[in-house]
Design an enzyme around this catalytic site. Structure first.
Site, PDB file in Angstrom:
ATOM      1  N   ASP A  35      10.223  18.508 -41.306  1.00  0.00           N
ATOM      2  CA  ASP A  35      11.432  19.007 -41.961  1.00  0.00           C
ATOM      3  C   ASP A  35      11.580  18.383 -43.347  1.00  0.00           C
ATOM      4  O   ASP A  35      11.676  17.157 -43.477  1.00  0.00           O
ATOM      5  CB  ASP A  35      12.650  18.666 -41.104  1.00  0.00           C
ATOM      6  N   ASP A  36      11.584  19.216 -44.384  1.00  0.00           N
ATOM      7  CA  ASP A  36      11.824  18.776 -45.772  1.00  0.00           C
ATOM      8  C   ASP A  36      10.727  17.874 -46.327  1.00  0.00           C
ATOM      9  O   ASP A  36      10.962  17.075 -47.243  1.00  0.00           O
ATOM     10  CB  ASP A  36      13.160  18.031 -45.891  1.00  0.00           C
ATOM     11  N   CYS A  75      16.061  25.645 -44.373  1.00  0.00           N
ATOM     12  CA  CYS A  75      15.554  25.494 -43.000  1.00  0.00           C
ATOM     13  C   CYS A  75      15.672  26.763 -42.160  1.00  0.00           C
ATOM     14  O   CYS A  75      14.664  27.281 -41.665  1.00  0.00           O
ATOM     15  CB  CYS A  75      16.297  24.368 -42.290  1.00  0.00           C
ATOM     16  N   HIS A 136      17.449  25.063 -34.813  1.00  0.00           N
ATOM     17  CA  HIS A 136      18.258  25.474 -35.961  1.00  0.00           C
ATOM     18  C   HIS A 136      18.302  26.990 -36.175  1.00  0.00           C
ATOM     19  O   HIS A 136      18.433  27.471 -37.304  1.00  0.00           O
ATOM     20  CB  HIS A 136      17.763  24.784 -37.240  1.00  0.00           C
ATOM     21  N   ASP A 339       8.780  22.984 -43.549  1.00  0.00           N
ATOM     22  CA  ASP A 339       9.558  24.227 -43.587  1.00  0.00           C
ATOM     23  C   ASP A 339       9.943  24.631 -45.001  1.00  0.00           C
ATOM     24  O   ASP A 339      10.186  25.792 -45.282  1.00  0.00           O
ATOM     25  CB  ASP A 339      10.804  24.144 -42.695  1.00  0.00           C
ATOM     26  N   GLN A 340      10.011  23.673 -45.923  1.00  0.00           N
ATOM     27  CA  GLN A 340      10.224  23.939 -47.348  1.00  0.00           C
ATOM     28  C   GLN A 340      10.003  22.630 -48.095  1.00  0.00           C
ATOM     29  O   GLN A 340       9.557  21.662 -47.519  1.00  0.00           O
ATOM     30  CB  GLN A 340      11.622  24.497 -47.634  1.00  0.00           C
TER      31      GLN A 340
END
Length: 585
Positions: A35-36, A75, A136, A339-340
């Site tokens: 994540d991130d 997300c 999420h 995810d990004q």
């Protein structure tokens, strides 16, 4: 002399047949999404100060994508696209307002059941499927137990993890993300209204009674009190761990979560080593608020963020070792990504920067600058994919969907648009160019930019219709809003659009003009036409991330005890297992 395409195809099929013959079954899939995580945070993508040996080894043993793009810079929409192979606007997972993600577990929006995930598609083919970690993508629709958006409603046999994203609210003493709500309060309008009311009263045009003043003060007090209650109860209501559809810890203890999730993933692999499986390991790290277990705290040169990255790398190593121990390595396609891009605006309550590194690329999470959507993409499958290969062609996280379906023997849905493309021909060298001629980059539900990789050309054009306003002006961050937004007054629209050639300017530092680029207007004409065709392919769908859908609804609140007890419980066997292991040490 170039090899003929049919020779490449034959070789690719031979490799697949050999892999299947050796294992006697369909290939397994292990997907790991951090994540991130910034593309510049990994050693295999150029970082020299942060140790990630397990992920680096994965890249050495497989294929590394250097132009891998997230379908969205946030997300929730990015993960929806990853699971379905479709731009999030097609499934209603793109917001039309400010908030582009779910903030409460008791929201009614989520990934629609009509969508087909790769888990749902391969389950029909006999696969055992699991998602471990962050979801999420929604939970309930009508009541607190219908689980209409739960992973088990989308093809996953097993779920262990969190429905929501990890926030600083989930860690005592780290403040609240809700403090940033004040940035959305219309102070200017309220001030003008109060001043106007006072002036009119002074001039005798209206009369403000004590009752009106008292009522106004009561209203302000009620609002402030409700906000305080929201901040106080947020961790208990939103920070919980589920196993299947049961809540096993509420609120959760964050620092040992990665260890517990890793143990859960290993147990899943051990249980399913005799049948084909798909495991989606979705890390809570390195999203803010940051955390790391005691074993990794203080080990990196980059504070708590670096410690968290190192713990993620350890977890990747544990999963890879398990595949090898179970003799599954040769028949498992492994994919590792983010995810990004990294969140660059996050500052801890102690004033520390809690964000990652975008490498040479501009900006980060929530923007469609390259730093916000260019992500790591590593795929390993010994004997099927070449080791140490680097591919710089544009690819997308949506490409995993058709790749998985083709390998598992499932049919690609014909009743909907699938925006991803099968990666295998490109990975194996059967073709040299990506099938993505155009990529469309959305900021929530607004088309923000278009990428064009023309046939028979090395150019990669990218046109921005609007861009976020940075603060300070010459930076690549949006500190004044905590995260870059897609709406006025936080963006600047461009006519003509800003145009870059990423093949020459990957840092997006110098926009082109008719004076510097002879093809300026012709390129924009092609891009506008592609955007128009793309818009025509969109069908109206219910928006899942609207204000109504993301609002907190008390009747949807999941709770492992009564609300009067503030939803508290601890009945996860992984907690006791970890405690026993620590006692032995």
């Amino acid at each position: 002399m170039k090899s003929l395409p049919w020779i490449h195809c034959t070789l690719g099929l031979l490799l697949l047949c050999t892999a299947d013959a050796d294992s006697g079954r369909k290939p397994n899939f292990v997907f790991m999404m951090v994540d991130d995580l910034g593309i510049g945070d990994l050693g295999c993508y150029g970082n020299t100060t942060l140790r990630t040996p397990n992920i680096d080894r994965l890249a050495l043993d497989g294929v590394k994508l250097t132009h891998h793009i997230a379908a969205a810079p946030l997300c929730t929409p990015s993960r929806a696209a990853f699971l379905t192979g479709r731009y999030p606007i097609r499934s209603g997972m793109a917001a039309h307002g400010r908030m582009g993600v779910f903030l409460f577990s008791a929201s009614s929006g989520g990934l629609p059941q009509e969508e087909i995930t790769f888990a749902k598609a391969v389950k029909v083919q006999g696969y055992s499927t699991a998602v471990i970690g962050k979801w999420h993508l929604g939970l309930n629709c009508e009541d607190s137990a219908d689980h209409c958006h739960h992973p088990t409603s989308h093809g996953f046999d097993y779920f262990y993890g969190t429905i929501m994203t990890h926030l600083r609210d989930c860690q005592p003493g780290h403040g609240s993300v809700l403090y940033f709500v004040h940035g959305y309060i219309p102070y200017k309008a309220l001030s003008i209204g109060l001043v106007s009311l006072a002036l009119l009263h002074i001039k005798g045009m209206i009369t403000v009674t004590r009752r009106v003043v008292f009522g106004f003060l009561v209203l302000v007090g009620v609002v402030v009190s409700l906000f305080g209650v929201l901040v106080y109860t947020f961790p208990n209501l939103n920070c919980f761990v589920m196993r299947g559809t049961e809540i096993v810890e509420q609120p959760y203890t964050s620092e040992n979560l990665t260890q517990r999730m890793t143990s859960e993933a290993i147990e899943f692999l051990e249980r399913n080593s005799e049948r084909p499986f798909l495991l989606f390991f979705s890390f809570l790290q390195v999203h803010t608020g940051l955390f790391a277990s005691p074993l990794f705290r203080g080990r990196s040169q980059h504070g708590l963020y670096g410690d968290a990255v190192m713990e993620v790398d350890w977890s990747v190593g544990q999963i890879m070792q398990t595949l090898e121990r179970l003799n599954l390595k040769e028949n498992t396609l492994v994919y590792m990504t983010s995810d990004q891009g990294p969140h660059l605006e996050e500052i801890s309550i102690h004033g520390e920067m809690h964000g990652g590194y975008s490498g040479i690329y501009k900006a980060g999470k929530s923007t469609n600058w390259e730093g916000g959507i260019r992500i790591p993409g590593i795929l390993r499958w010994p004997g099927v994919l070449p080791a140490g290969k680097v591919i710089d062609e544009p690819t997308s996280n949506m490409d995993i969907f058709p790749t998985v379906l083709n390998l598992a023997g499932a049919s690609i849905p014909s009743d909907r648009v699938i925006d991803g493309h099968d990666l295998l021909p490109l990975l194996q060298g059967q073709v040299e160019r990506s099938e993505h001629e155009f990529m469309f980059h959305y900021c929530n539900a607004q088309l923000n930019a278009v990428r064009w990789h023309p046939p028979n050309s090395n150019a990669i054009w990218k046109a921005f219709f609007f861009t976020p306003d940075f603060y300070p002006e010459n930076s690549s961050t949006c500190f004044h809003t905590h995260i870059c937004l897609c709406i006025k007054p936080y963006v600047t629209f461009h006519d003509p659009p800003l145009l870059y050639d990423l093949s020459k300017d990957p840092t997006e530092s110098t926009p082109l003009s008719p004076d510097t680029e002879p093809q300026f207007y012709s390129v924009l004409e092609v891009i506008r036409a592609a955007a128009s065709r793309h818009a025509e392919s969109l069908k109206p769908v219910p928006v899942q991330v609207s204000l109504q859908q993301i609002a907190w609804k008390p009747w949807l609140q999941p709770c492992c005890s009564s609300l009067s007890q503030l939803c508290t419980c601890e009945r996860d066997h992984q907690i006791e297992k970890l405690r026993n292991e620590l006692r032995k040490e």
